[in-house]
Design an enzyme around this catalytic site. Structure first.
Site, PDB file in Angstrom:
ATOM      1  N   ASP A   1      32.525  14.235  46.853  1.00 33.67           N
ATOM      2  CA  ASP A   1      33.269  13.186  47.078  1.00 33.67           C
ATOM      3  C   ASP A   1      32.896  11.970  47.582  1.00 33.67           C
ATOM      4  O   ASP A   1      33.572  10.812  47.374  1.00 33.67           O
ATOM      5  CB  ASP A   1      34.579  13.083  46.360  1.00 33.67           C
ATOM      6  CG  ASP A   1      35.589  14.757  46.157  1.00 33.67           C
ATOM      7  OD1 ASP A   1      34.204  15.209  45.113  1.00 33.67           O
ATOM      8  OD2 ASP A   1      36.213  14.875  46.031  1.00 33.67           O
TER       9      ASP A   1
ATOM     10  N   LYS B   1      28.567  10.069  44.728  1.00 32.44           N
ATOM     11  CA  LYS B   1      27.448  10.240  44.406  1.00 32.44           C
ATOM     12  C   LYS B   1      26.895   9.479  42.905  1.00 32.44           C
ATOM     13  O   LYS B   1      26.103   9.365  43.048  1.00 32.44           O
ATOM     14  CB  LYS B   1      27.083  11.793  45.217  1.00 32.44           C
ATOM     15  CG  LYS B   1      27.266  12.438  46.672  1.00 32.44           C
ATOM     16  CD  LYS B   1      26.739  13.825  46.283  1.00 32.44           C
ATOM     17  CE  LYS B   1      28.187  14.622  45.358  1.00 32.44           C
ATOM     18  NZ  LYS B   1      29.530  14.561  46.421  1.00 32.44           N
TER      19      LYS B   1
ATOM     20  N   GLY C   1      32.553  16.723  40.591  1.00 26.80           N
ATOM     21  CA  GLY C   1      33.282  16.008  39.852  1.00 26.80           C
ATOM     22  C   GLY C   1      32.416  14.135  39.831  1.00 26.80           C
ATOM     23  O   GLY C   1      32.918  14.204  41.719  1.00 26.80           O
ATOM     24  N   HIS C   2      31.432  13.795  39.264  1.00 23.66           N
ATOM     25  CA  HIS C   2      30.799  12.716  39.477  1.00 23.66           C
ATOM     26  C   HIS C   2      31.828  11.701  38.975  1.00 23.66           C
ATOM     27  O   HIS C   2      31.117  11.883  37.494  1.00 23.66           O
ATOM     28  CB  HIS C   2      29.023  12.600  39.940  1.00 23.66           C
ATOM     29  CG  HIS C   2      28.973  14.009  40.662  1.00 23.66           C
ATOM     30  ND1 HIS C   2      27.332  13.915  40.653  1.00 23.66           N
ATOM     31  CD2 HIS C   2      29.610  14.932  41.669  1.00 23.66           C
ATOM     32  CE1 HIS C   2      27.197  15.376  41.719  1.00 23.66           C
ATOM     33  NE2 HIS C   2      29.146  15.355  42.474  1.00 23.66           N
TER      34      HIS C   2
ATOM     35  N   GLN D   1      28.970  18.400  45.486  1.00 22.59           N
ATOM     36  CA  GLN D   1      29.199  18.639  47.341  1.00 22.59           C
ATOM     37  C   GLN D   1      29.003  17.947  48.483  1.00 22.59           C
ATOM     38  O   GLN D   1      28.421  16.890  48.475  1.00 22.59           O
ATOM     39  CB  GLN D   1      29.606  20.170  47.111  1.00 22.59           C
ATOM     40  CG  GLN D   1      29.657  21.404  46.185  1.00 22.59           C
ATOM     41  CD  GLN D   1      29.063  21.219  45.439  1.00 22.59           C
ATOM     42  OE1 GLN D   1      28.294  21.562  45.500  1.00 22.59           O
ATOM     43  NE2 GLN D   1      30.288  20.882  43.694  1.00 22.59           N
TER      44      GLN D   1
HETATM   45  P1  GDP Z   1      30.994  12.662  44.353  1.00 28.34           P
HETATM   46  O1  GDP Z   1      31.597  13.580  43.246  1.00 28.34           O
HETATM   47  O2  GDP Z   1      30.892  12.003  45.224  1.00 28.34           O
HETATM   48  O3  GDP Z   1      30.343  11.935  43.168  1.00 28.34           O
HETATM   49  O4  GDP Z   1      32.522  11.121  44.424  1.00 28.34           O
HETATM   50  P2  GDP Z   1      33.533  11.497  43.454  1.00 28.34           P
HETATM   51  O5  GDP Z   1      32.791  10.899  41.956  1.00 28.34           O
HETATM   52  O6  GDP Z   1      33.892  12.323  42.876  1.00 28.34           O
HETATM   53  O7  GDP Z   1      34.656  10.817  43.945  1.00 28.34           O
HETATM   54  C1  GDP Z   1      34.015   9.079  43.991  1.00 28.34           C
HETATM   55  C2  GDP Z   1      35.714   8.290  43.707  1.00 28.34           C
HETATM   56  O8  GDP Z   1      35.206   7.005  44.349  1.00 28.34           O
HETATM   57  C3  GDP Z   1      34.856   7.979  42.503  1.00 28.34           C
HETATM   58  O9  GDP Z   1      37.000   7.611  42.410  1.00 28.34           O
HETATM   59  C4  GDP Z   1      34.540   6.669  42.763  1.00 28.34           C
HETATM   60  O10 GDP Z   1      35.077   6.333  41.005  1.00 28.34           O
HETATM   61  C5  GDP Z   1      35.099   5.588  43.195  1.00 28.34           C
HETATM   62  N1  GDP Z   1      34.119   4.782  44.334  1.00 28.34           N
HETATM   63  C6  GDP Z   1      33.287   5.268  44.582  1.00 28.34           C
HETATM   64  N2  GDP Z   1      32.378   4.085  45.290  1.00 28.34           N
HETATM   65  C7  GDP Z   1      33.530   2.870  45.625  1.00 28.34           C
HETATM   66  C8  GDP Z   1      33.808   1.879  46.607  1.00 28.34           C
HETATM   67  O11 GDP Z   1      32.897   1.594  46.742  1.00 28.34           O
HETATM   68  N3  GDP Z   1      35.041   1.922  46.351  1.00 28.34           N
HETATM   69  C9  GDP Z   1      36.094   2.053  45.746  1.00 28.34           C
HETATM   70  N4  GDP Z   1      37.454   1.521  45.858  1.00 28.34           N
HETATM   71  N5  GDP Z   1      36.098   3.647  45.077  1.00 28.34           N
HETATM   72  C10 GDP Z   1      34.656   3.970  45.366  1.00 28.34           C
HETATM   73  P1  IMO Z   2      31.293  17.390  44.610  1.00 26.08           P
HETATM   74  O1  IMO Z   2      29.766  16.989  44.219  1.00 26.08           O
HETATM   75  C1  IMO Z   2      34.218  18.227  47.007  1.00 26.08           C
HETATM   76  C2  IMO Z   2      35.227  22.351  47.919  1.00 26.08           C
HETATM   77  C3  IMO Z   2      36.636  23.257  46.728  1.00 26.08           C
HETATM   78  C4  IMO Z   2      36.695  23.658  47.879  1.00 26.08           C
HETATM   79  C5  IMO Z   2      35.679  24.232  48.873  1.00 26.08           C
HETATM   80  C6  IMO Z   2      35.138  25.799  48.204  1.00 26.08           C
HETATM   81  O2  IMO Z   2      32.215  15.960  43.157  1.00 26.08           O
HETATM   82  O3  IMO Z   2      31.665  16.907  45.617  1.00 26.08           O
HETATM   83  P2  IMO Z   2      34.737  25.987  45.061  1.00 26.08           P
HETATM   84  O4  IMO Z   2      34.909  26.039  43.972  1.00 26.08           O
HETATM   85  O5  IMO Z   2      33.082  25.358  45.408  1.00 26.08           O
HETATM   86  O6  IMO Z   2      33.843  27.716  45.643  1.00 26.08           O
HETATM   87  O7  IMO Z   2      35.475  25.659  46.182  1.00 26.08           O
HETATM   88  O8  IMO Z   2      35.108  23.276  48.049  1.00 26.08           O
HETATM   89  N1  IMO Z   2      34.521  20.750  47.060  1.00 26.08           N
HETATM   90  C7  IMO Z   2      34.414  20.802  46.422  1.00 26.08           C
HETATM   91  N2  IMO Z   2      35.516  19.026  47.740  1.00 26.08           N
HETATM   92  N3  IMO Z   2      33.628  18.091  46.617  1.00 26.08           N
HETATM   93  C8  IMO Z   2      32.776  18.764  45.825  1.00 26.08           C
HETATM   94  O9  IMO Z   2      32.361  18.706  44.515  1.00 26.08           O
HETATM   95  C9  IMO Z   2      33.115  20.022  45.841  1.00 26.08           C
HETATM   96  N4  IMO Z   2      33.267  21.378  45.446  1.00 26.08           N
HETATM   97  C10 IMO Z   2      33.403  22.486  45.991  1.00 26.08           C
HETATM   98  O10 IMO Z   2      38.036  21.896  47.007  1.00 26.08           O
HETATM   99  O11 IMO Z   2      37.761  23.162  49.408  1.00 26.08           O
HETATM  100 MG    MG Z   3      33.608  14.511  42.976  1.00 26.14          MG
END
Ligand code: GDP
Ligand code: IMO
Ligand code: MG
Length: 433
Positions: free
Chosen positions: A14, A17, A41-42, A231
């Site tokens: 998270d 990416k 979840g991107h 991840q």
């Molecule tokens: P990913 O899994 O690495 O793609 O990241 P996620 O989408 O799960 O989580 C990142 C969260 O931070 C999302 O809600 C984005 O919209 C938010 N986000 C990304 N870049 C920024 C930033 O520079 N500032 C803020 N406030 N939010 C951001």
């Molecule tokens: P993105 O790509 C954050 C965590 C789960 C759990 C562990 C194992 O959005 O960054 P799993 O379902 O893979 O067997 O869970 O890994 N986890 C993540 N945490 N971002 C993710 O993906 C994750 N994918 C799995 O919360 O602790």
């Molecule tokens: Mg994510």
């Protein structure tokens, strides 16, 4: 010949990416996911609309670019179909520019039941899985029992499916559960399985390819490819805080096995990290905050899981973990996200070392899960300013620059981009690539 660039998370997932892949996509011809599955979840945001992708690469909103789901990825057809339909509603048709490896493994309905059963069986020591069936599906892959996307079109598909499902049901029984012990996405097993089986038709209509040939030939033809990680490095099956990890290699090495490209073809490695840390699910988190500062990060940063909605645990930047991730991945450029979340902090802390039994170390200990770690924190002055509208590095407050300089100095890796909001337009380029 061109090399394949890599973009991956350096923390516990998270990191942001999805946003950055979307920002960088105009520079590439192909975006390719190499591991993970619907546990990811991107999030992407532009024109005031937020999009969350799980299996489909984050280049999909750029119509003229190709998106590849590699052999290292796991596909759950029902979730995949839902994602395609959600994109269609937004006017994005994936028919032309989405390609799926025939060698990608399938998450069966019974894999998801097993994931839920394993977690329930573990009780308080559960991993905190996303319950998408990731662990059981990779287990079957390694045990040489799995089913792959290419099998869907084979003559004996039904026989293979039933055999694997039956073996899962026997396993479930041995854990004390039945096939209907858990609801999956609010459905009982039969209803969910019916939808899952129907979704196979959608999957079969996608461009199914031998992605290793597709990508290597594209490189030969001078195309530019970006590999998109899921991840984060601290969730890597080998180097993360085992067993509180995911079941794939999330690090650069995973690109070679997850896409079929050789190590000599790896180019730039973009390591994405937040200006602080978060973790969702169980497992050690040395800089975790249990006070008002942690709550503030969660509120301001909207730190709730993109896949599960769970609140994310929050803490200060962890330099030993960041250095470890840079080493494992061969990071050539850092991308620093969510710096704006620290706007409101008078003082910002960074963990430079761990203290274990009174001894300071900058290394990740083998027994990370069981030792008591006190983070050795250093204070930095906050900037207490809104960063909205700042579009060049020079215009950033001096305190932000000092924070960035410190990270560059300690890691020895330059920061290429700084992100100041979820929106694709709020991305500052520090060095040209
Ligand atoms: P990913 O899994 O690495 O793609 O990241 P996620 O989408 O799960 O989580 C990142 C969260 O931070 C999302 O809600 C984005 O919209 C938010 N986000 C990304 N870049 C920024 C930033 O520079 N500032 C803020 N406030 N939010 C951001
Ligand atoms: P993105 O790509 C954050 C965590 C789960 C759990 C562990 C194992 O959005 O960054 P799993 O379902 O893979 O067997 O869970 O890994 N986890 C993540 N945490 N971002 C993710 O993906 C994750 N994918 C799995 O919360 O602790
Ligand atoms: Mg994510």
């Amino acid at each position: 010949m061109n090399k394949i660039d890599v973009l991956l998370g350096l923390q516990w997932g998270d990191e942001g990416k999805g946003k950055i892949v979307d920002v960088l996509t105009p520079r590439y011809d192909i975006i390719a996911r190499f591991q993970g599955g619907p546990n990811a979840g991107h999030t992407l945001e532009f024109n005031g609309i937020k999009h969350v992708l799980h299996i489909i690469p984050s280049g999909i909103f750029h119509k003229e670019k190709q998106n590849v789901i590699g052999n290292g990825v796991l596909i759950e057809p029902y979730i995949f179909e839902k994602e395609i339909l959600a994109l269609r509603e937004k006017g994005v048709d994936v028919k032309e520019n989405l390609f799926v490896s025939k060698k990608a493994h399938l998450i069966l309905p019974s894999h998801r039941m097993l994931d839920a059963a394993n977690e329930t069986y573990k009780g308080v020591s559960k991993i905190g899985s996303t319950l998408k069936g990731i662990g059981p599906t990779y287990t079957d892959k390694i045990a040489r029992l799995g089913l792959r996307v290419g099998d869907v079109n084979s003559k004996d598909w039904s026989k293979k499916y039933i055999a694997l499902k039956d073996s899962h049901l026997r396993l479930l029984n041995s854990l004390g559960f039945t096939y209907n012990s858990f609801q999956i996405d609010g459905l009982n097993f039969d209803d969910y399985e019916r939808k899952w089986l129907r979704a196979l038709d959608t999957l079969a209509k996608i461009n199914l390819i031998d992605s290793e040939y597709f990508l290597n030939e594209a490189l030969k033809d001078g195309k530019k490819i970006l590999a998109e990680g899921a991840q984060g490095s601290m969730l890597d099956i080998d180097f993360g805080s085992y067993p509180f990890v995911t079941s794939s290699n999330t690090i650069t090495a995973g690109v070679c096995s997850g896409l079929g490209v050789s190590p000599s073809k790896i180019g730039n490695v973009f390591g994405v990290c937040k200006a602080y840390c978060t973790r969702v699910g169980s497992g050690p988190f040395p800089t975790e905050l249990f006070d008002k500062d942690g709550d503030k990060m969660r509120d301001v940063g909207r730190e709730f899981g993109s896949t599960t909605g769970r609140p994310r645990r929050c803490g200060w930047m962890d330099i030993p973990a960041l250095n470890y991730a840079c080493m494992l991945n061969g990071v050539t450029h850092l991308i620093l996200m969510k710096i704006d979340v620290l706007n409101a902090f008078k003082e910002i802390k960074m963990c430079l070392n761990y203290s274990i039994d009174g001894v300071e170390t900058n290394k990740i200990p083998y027994d990370l899960n069981s030792v008591e770690i006190s983070p050795v924190l250093k204070n930095y002055e906050g900037w207490k300013k809104n960063l909205e509208g700042i579009d060049t590095y020079d215009k950033l407050p001096s305190q932000v620059k000092l924070y960035i300089d410190t990270i560059e100095e300690i890691t020895g890796v330059p920061v290429a981009f700084i992100s100041t909001s979820p929106d694709r337009k709020d991305t500052i380029c520090k060095i040209q690539i």
